[in-house]
Write a protein that holds these residues in place. Sequence first.
Motif, PDB file in Angstrom:
ATOM      1  N   LYS A   1      57.002  -5.348 -61.620  1.00  0.00           N
ATOM      2  CA  LYS A   1      57.773  -4.119 -61.462  1.00  0.00           C
ATOM      3  C   LYS A   1      58.000  -3.435 -62.798  1.00  0.00           C
ATOM      4  CE  LYS A   1      59.501  -5.526 -57.080  1.00  0.00           C
ATOM      5  NZ  LYS A   1      58.538  -6.664 -57.055  1.00  0.00           N
TER       6      LYS A   1
ATOM      7  N   LYS B   1      59.536   0.751 -49.336  1.00  0.00           N
ATOM      8  CA  LYS B   1      60.198  -0.548 -49.428  1.00  0.00           C
ATOM      9  C   LYS B   1      61.560  -0.430 -50.101  1.00  0.00           C
ATOM     10  CE  LYS B   1      56.480  -3.845 -49.051  1.00  0.00           C
ATOM     11  NZ  LYS B   1      56.863  -4.068 -47.670  1.00  0.00           N
ATOM     12  N   LEU B   2      61.640   0.433 -51.107  1.00  0.00           N
ATOM     13  CA  LEU B   2      62.921   0.618 -51.785  1.00  0.00           C
ATOM     14  C   LEU B   2      63.931   1.214 -50.812  1.00  0.00           C
ATOM     15  CD1 LEU B   2      61.675   1.945 -55.215  1.00  0.00           C
ATOM     16  CD2 LEU B   2      63.072  -0.080 -54.898  1.00  0.00           C
TER      17      LEU B   2
ATOM     18  N   LEU C   1      62.192  -4.592 -50.925  1.00  0.00           N
ATOM     19  CA  LEU C   1      61.352  -4.951 -52.060  1.00  0.00           C
ATOM     20  C   LEU C   1      61.945  -6.194 -52.711  1.00  0.00           C
ATOM     21  CD1 LEU C   1      58.837  -3.596 -53.204  1.00  0.00           C
ATOM     22  CD2 LEU C   1      60.238  -2.634 -54.990  1.00  0.00           C
TER      23      LEU C   1
ATOM     24  N   LEU D   1      63.248   0.813 -59.661  1.00  0.00           N
ATOM     25  CA  LEU D   1      62.627  -0.427 -60.136  1.00  0.00           C
ATOM     26  C   LEU D   1      63.335  -0.947 -61.379  1.00  0.00           C
ATOM     27  CD1 LEU D   1      58.777   0.207 -59.699  1.00  0.00           C
ATOM     28  CD2 LEU D   1      60.293  -1.132 -58.242  1.00  0.00           C
TER      29      LEU D   1
ATOM     30  N   ASP E   1      52.919  -0.313 -44.463  1.00  0.00           N
ATOM     31  CA  ASP E   1      52.130  -1.434 -44.983  1.00  0.00           C
ATOM     32  C   ASP E   1      50.689  -1.364 -44.502  1.00  0.00           C
ATOM     33  OD1 ASP E   1      54.222  -2.437 -46.298  1.00  0.00           O
ATOM     34  OD2 ASP E   1      54.375  -4.317 -45.196  1.00  0.00           O
TER      35      ASP E   1
ATOM     36  N   GLU F   1      54.770  -8.676 -49.513  1.00  0.00           N
ATOM     37  CA  GLU F   1      55.193  -9.587 -50.577  1.00  0.00           C
ATOM     38  C   GLU F   1      55.035 -11.023 -50.097  1.00  0.00           C
ATOM     39  OE1 GLU F   1      57.440  -8.722 -53.446  1.00  0.00           O
ATOM     40  OE2 GLU F   1      57.385  -6.558 -53.196  1.00  0.00           O
TER      41      GLU F   1
ATOM     42  N   ASP G   1      55.990   1.493 -52.422  1.00  0.00           N
ATOM     43  CA  ASP G   1      57.202   1.088 -53.129  1.00  0.00           C
ATOM     44  C   ASP G   1      58.386   1.881 -52.634  1.00  0.00           C
ATOM     45  OD1 ASP G   1      55.938  -0.728 -54.612  1.00  0.00           O
ATOM     46  OD2 ASP G   1      56.126   0.301 -56.540  1.00  0.00           O
TER      47      ASP G   1
END
Lengths: 130, 511
Positions: B281, B227-228, B233, B362, B169, A88, B224
């Motif tokens: 998102k 990251k969540l 995120l 999300l 990543d 990000e 995602d």
Amino acid sequence: MRNKVLIVDDDRAIAELTAMWLNNSGWESVIAGDGGSGLAAAARHRPEVIVLDIRMPDFDGFEFHRRLKENRELAAIPVIFLTANVHESARSQAMSSGAAAFLRKPYLPDQLLQTVSSALRQAQKSGECP
Amino acid sequence: MALILIVDDRATNREFLVTLLGYSGHRLLEAADGAEALQIAHAEKPDLIITDILMPHMDGFEFVGRLRRDPVISATRVIFYTGNYAAHESEALALRCGAIRILSKPCEPQAILSAVHDALESGGGYEPRPLPEHFDRDHLYLVTEKLSTKVSENEQLTELCETAERFVDDVSHEFRTPLTVIQGYCAALNDGLAGPVNSQQQEFLHIVLDRTRDLAQMVDDLLDSSKLRAGSLRVDRREHDVESILAPVRVTLDAKAMANRVRFHEEIEPGVPHVFADAEKAGRVILNLVINAIKFSPEGGDVTLSVRAGESGDIRFSVSDHGPGIAAENLSLIFERFKQVGDQRRSSTNGFGLGLSIVKELVALNLGRVDVHSEVGKGSTFSFTLPIMDWESILSRFIENNAGGVDSDNSISILRVVPKRGVPDDIRSLIVCSSLPRDLVLEIAADDSFLVLGLSSDPVQWVQRLRQPGSYPGQDAIEFDLETIGSWAYPAELEAARAVILENLQEAQHA
């Protein structure tokens, strides 16, 4: 005369693909495979837009962008980051350093074409009334 | 036969010793912590105590230290029985507080029995004497050592988590690059950039493109999801019209519908208000829900995305299909990570089952709610909400979504932030209440009402951030004073808090 776009990407297959889409819709593309030759190509060809990868062998896209901005004659060229980087922070770093747009790989051809032409329009507009 | 007290915070460990020593004819007492053990020892005066070292609240050393200071029981014989016993220092400390033996877990039953036998036989018992001079200091030293080991272990774990996240990543970067090439060149072939394509070639290319899109979607989902999990995120919530959320995903949805021979319709209520959301998102949620609906639709079926103003300050996005539907007993399972409900799984190409768990999270990041209605044999409707761009409803959503509290003390405090001299007249009053994210606050601050709403466990630190140059549009930095309006327990006094917030907002708006 065709508008010029410089594509700086160390992945030859992606650079040529990007060039193919842009050439097909009326651009003239120049390809550079690393940051150093990218800066040289920018000075020589004076492109209207630069499409820039982040991960490159000599120095990264952020460094390229910084050096471009330092050069008064090249600083106004709009830069579009096109990267597989999903951090990000990459997007925010790019945008806060004055990038025209940030596109993620894989991209859709229409997305690319729209982004590049809107970057050109923006640059022309701000060029007319400084 | 002797009276023996077993001190251990784990019931299974106590049970083992009670059983073992019970067979040998001893009478046993049990305590789960040091405080309880001291009481029992004082009342029952056992012949022997067998105690663990690592226990919550009071460790074995402190317990024995206190035991030695109680004249009634100071002579009690003690055996340490511990799994965390290794260091030389703790052995020395154990002997200095008069332990007869130190047994390491796990220990052969025979060794325990003989240690107990020896301890009970050993003459007139333990000769009480004052604790050595530096016992407490050494004990503290030992505990600190232990703690610092734990801290560095913790740091290593944190580092490991960060490495794992970086790895995901990197993997995603490495996957995206070939995906770009595959997808791009197929699309170029398909568009005739390398010469004419016959209809069968085109059909094949569509299949490749469709599956490549699925793969790209899975890479996104994995990323995602990771990251969540890590809570890393970031959300960038702003005002958006519905079209700017739909436009970036429409091409993918149309292509997916075409590939699966499903008709995809949009029904967007004209003039729906703007929403307050992270558009990317929100787009990912729509993508996930529509693609799911397409996958579970029969060929020639219809999938509809409808967008309409909801009940209370919400916009509702609904995705309906005429697929097989989901049995009522499975509805609660579908939002779990890596879950796919058995009879739903029509083919081998449905992905990891991450989609709906990501959707749920999300949507929560966007201050919305997910709903599902489904009837077996008729189809399913998944819907989610986004708050409209109106700070009153955003605040309500935020508070509802954080029920249980972001703050450890579960309270909301509201402070009025009064700008100091030198601030333009139109910046009248700002209100900060306890961890609305900064983006939301700045969003509202940029609103004409010049109000700042924030939920923060530390409003002072929060206001300091606002003082930084550039945090207020068009201002270098603003100096504030803080004035406390009130503090409420959360969620019990939520309604009262909300009323005060709204009252203050209206007042400030009319001022």
